[in-house]
Design a protein around this motif. Structure first.
Motif, short mmCIF file in Angstrom:
data_model
loop_
_atom_site.label_atom_id
_atom_site.label_comp_id
_atom_site.label_asym_id
_atom_site.label_seq_id
_atom_site.Cartn_x
_atom_site.Cartn_y
_atom_site.Cartn_z
N UNK A 57 0.82 -1.21 0.00
CA UNK A 57 0.00 0.00 0.00
C UNK A 57 0.86 1.27 0.00
N UNK A 58 1.87 1.36 0.88
CA UNK A 58 2.74 2.54 0.80
C UNK A 58 3.38 2.70 -0.56
N UNK A 59 3.81 1.57 -1.15
CA UNK A 59 4.46 1.63 -2.45
C UNK A 59 3.49 2.13 -3.53
N UNK A 115 0.97 4.05 -3.01
CA UNK A 115 0.78 5.48 -2.79
C UNK A 115 1.93 6.27 -3.39
N UNK A 116 3.15 5.75 -3.20
CA UNK A 116 4.32 6.45 -3.73
C UNK A 116 4.26 6.49 -5.26
N UNK A 117 3.86 5.34 -5.86
CA UNK A 117 3.76 5.30 -7.32
C UNK A 117 2.75 6.34 -7.81
N UNK A 119 2.46 9.02 6.77
CA UNK A 119 2.79 8.72 5.38
C UNK A 119 1.87 9.46 4.42
N UNK A 165 2.96 12.21 1.71
CA UNK A 165 2.74 12.05 0.27
C UNK A 165 2.02 13.27 -0.28
#
Lengths: 324, 335
Positions: A159-161, A163-165, B291, B295
């Motif tokens: 999930x964090x990844x 979001x980063x994408x 987070x 973001x």
């Protein structure tokens, strides 16, 4: 070509071979009338009440969001500021939002996006997962590296990844394909690339077992090339785990897309999806709580029906359970 | 067993390196200069410091190396300093958040207790509920209790936290007014009354998280119990005349717990990921919320650090699960 065609029924006669490809031709036992595998599967599937209901509900939802807009012709982006924040009525069965847009039309438009994303992302993940699983299971040299890769992907914080994408690739894709198309491609690719691992593992396990079977040996002994062996003999036999992963994949993809939209990192605000509608409605939670319920219910029901469908499919496709 | 553990520990190093490379490359391949988005209000010398801390302007492999050094060498030193009051890390450059201009790790350390409180409680509650449900569903397979359990866990799977969370807010906060809808992280527990307030504000997020975890765990517990209930040793135990309670709760349960314990261990990092949404819904001021705000504010150092922390957690608990499996099940000693 004719040689190979004649070979297929033999494969079905191999002892202990339970899964016969769909087009396997006649496989008579002398007393019983011929039955295809899919007939058996359907008979077993019918006994699972939950799966039947789930399948029906899912088909209804899909038809509703795709055909519905032709019957309910109000434009989901049409703003009628005088009719804002209305409750359910005949003109607006689900009421209107804070800009007077019809909620039913928006739910249909949102559902179309959500379901499309779910199905496309599932197909991508399934394609990737099946490919890696088959290649890893079939070619011993590639097994180690590919499975290490799968383990590594499983160790990524998804999930964090995701979001980063979203954060990083939104702008250039928007510029290249337009805001809606760009974000659709981004979300589908992001979900597909991060959810193929379970499929790959299951398919690899099945391929490893299949590879040792007599019909593969027989096919190899008459000089079948590896490519043909995979497409004609291996793939049809791993179809059932792939189908089960497919249903579960739709469920995960829909939830992931909705989560992204809910966190404000999915589709743009004027482009409704179920997650986005839910997110927008939380601002008016105190005054109009029912507006949260519709999209939430739609997501939950879709995912629930798909999960039940997958459950029933797993039972129906498992020859050990079938016939009990 | 020891060699196995050591081997796994060594194997974890390339995994972590790969993941850090992935995260690094993801941010690297991202279009544009990460420094281009730094607000103009950031003074020039801070910018320069940030460039140095990130190793910007140098070849990619050098930057990657510096990033690794930052995470595996300097930040642990800071951690040791803060725990024992030593001064190993004095004068080192730290990764600095672009939002607050303070070191990223300091903010993370501030946020961890909130996440741990809510998520940890939810996990414990879920385990306490899920295990009995799983055991009884398996023992009375296809009974109405089992059917109901299946349905509830299916619902638990299917209802995403951002809906169940909002739903409980609508029911318990808006309509009934029993619990506050926003989690107040500044609240301090000093006496009984404040403890009750703390309890009230924790109930809803814990409930939402626990529903999800319970759904998965109870299914898993049931499947594992069913696998064992048909084994020969169970028949032997019954034939010896042991009481039903002993057979199920001692013989079967202990064997069934082996995979369940590993699943519990594996689930812990995933809960941190899942808690991102729950924290957002209830405005819990934890890591997940950090987070999201990072973001939204384009705070790349913060995003990098947090993603990497999540990755470390996953690798760590994978390792713990593997070792636990080996300890609990003597048949699977890997060496």
């Amino acid at each position: 070509m004719t040689d190979r065609d004649r070979l297929v029924p033999d494969e079905g006669l191999a002892p202990g071979s339970t899964a016969v490809p769909a087009g396997a031709g006649p496989l008579e036992e002398f007393s019983d009338p011929p039955r295809s595998q899919w007939r058996d599967v359907w008979d077993q599937f019918k006994t699972h009440k939950g799966a039947l209901m789930g399948g029906l509900l899912f088909v209804t939802i899909v038809l509703g969001v795709y055909i519905g807009p032709w019957l309910w012709t109000i434009d989901p982006t049409h703003i009628d500021i005088r009719a804002r924040n209305q409750g359910p009525s005949l003109t607006h069965p689900l009421g209107t939002d804070q800009l007077g847009r019809d909620m039913l039309a928006r739910m249909m438009a949102g559902g179309r996006t959500s379901v499309s994303v779910g199905i496309t992302a599932m197909l991508l993940a399934l394609g990737l997962g099946s490919f890696i699983g088959v290649v890893a299971g079939f070619y011993r040299r590639l097994d180690g590296p590919l499975m290490r890769l799968t383990d590594l992907f499983l160790a990524l914080p998804l999930l964090p990844l995701l979001l980063v994408m979203m954060l990083l690739f939104r702008e250039p894709l928007n510029a290249a394909f337009g805001p809606e198309q760009g974000i659709f491609i981004l979300i589908v690719c992001a979900i597909g690339v991060t959810s193929w691992m379970p499929t790959a593992r299951i398919v690899r396990g099945d391929v490893l077992a299949l590879k040792e079977r007599e019909f593969v040996l027989a096919a190899r002994s008459i000089g079948t090339t590896n490519t043909k062996l995979i497409t004609r003999h291996i793939l049809p036999n791993v179809l059932s785990p792939i189908m089960v992963s497919a249903t579960l994949g739709i469920a995960t993809a829909i939830i992931t897309e909705s989560s992204l939209s809910f966190l404000g990192l999915g589709f743009p605000p004027d482009f409704p999806t179920w997650g986005r509608l839910l997110f927008d409605a939380t601002d008016y939670l105190q005054q109009y709580p029912e507006r949260v319920v519709w999209p939430g219910l739609a997501i939950s029901l879709t995912v629930l029906s798909v999960n039940y469908l997958g459950d029933g499919l797993r039972d129906a496709l498992d020859p050990r359970i079938r016939g009990r | 067993m020891l060699t196995f553990t050591i081997r796994r520990l060594i194997l974890a190093v390339p995994t972590l390196l790969f993941i850090s490379l992935m995260i690094f490359l993801l941010l690297e391949l991202a279009p544009g200069d990460p420094m281009a988005q730094v607000p103009l209000t950031v003074p020039a010398e801070v910018k320069e410091q940030m460039r140095q801390a990130l190793g910007l302007g140098e070849p990619m492999h050098v930057r990657f190396w510096k990033w690794i050094v930052q995470f595996f060498w300097i930040e642990p030193q800071v951690l040791i300093d803060s725990m024992f009051g030593t001064s190993f890390s004095e004068g080192d450059l730290r990764v600095i958040s672009w939002q607050t201009r303070s070191p990223v790790m300091d903010i993370v350390v501030q946020r961890i207790p909130q996440t741990l409180w809510v998520v940890g409680t939810a996990y414990v509650v879920a385990i306490l509920i899920a295990l009995p449900i799983g055991i009884y569903s398996a023992y009375r397979q296809y009974s109405w209790f089992d059917q109901a359990g299946t349905f509830v866990s299916m619902v638990g799977f299917s209802v995403p936290p951002f809906f169940s969370g909002v739903l409980v807010i609508v029911i318990f906060s808006v309509n009934l007014g029993w619990f506050p809808s926003i989690y107040d992280t500044t609240h301090r527990v000093s006496d009984w009354d404040s403890f009750v307030v703390q309890l009230q504000q924790m109930i809803m997020p814990v409930m939402v998280l626990a529903l999800q975890i319970t759904a998965q765990l109870s299914r898993f517990m049931r499947a594992s119990m069913l696998d064992n209930l048909n084994q020969d040793y169970v028949r032997t135990a019954r034939a010896k005349g042991l009481s039903e309670y002993t057979v199920v709760m001692i013989h079967v349960l202990r064997n069934s717990m082996i995979p369940v314990v590993t699943v519990i261990a594996l689930g812990i990092p995933a809960i941190f990921g899942g808690a991102i949404i729950t924290e957002q819904v209830f405005k819990v001021n934890g890591i997940g919320q950090l987070l999201i705000t990072a973001i939204q504010a384009n705070d790349l150092p913060m995003v990098q650090t947090l993603t990497f922390i999540f990755a470390v957690l996953i690798v760590l608990f994978n390792l713990i699960a593997d070792v636990l499996y080996g300890i609990l099940d003597p048949r699977i000693r890997y060496d």
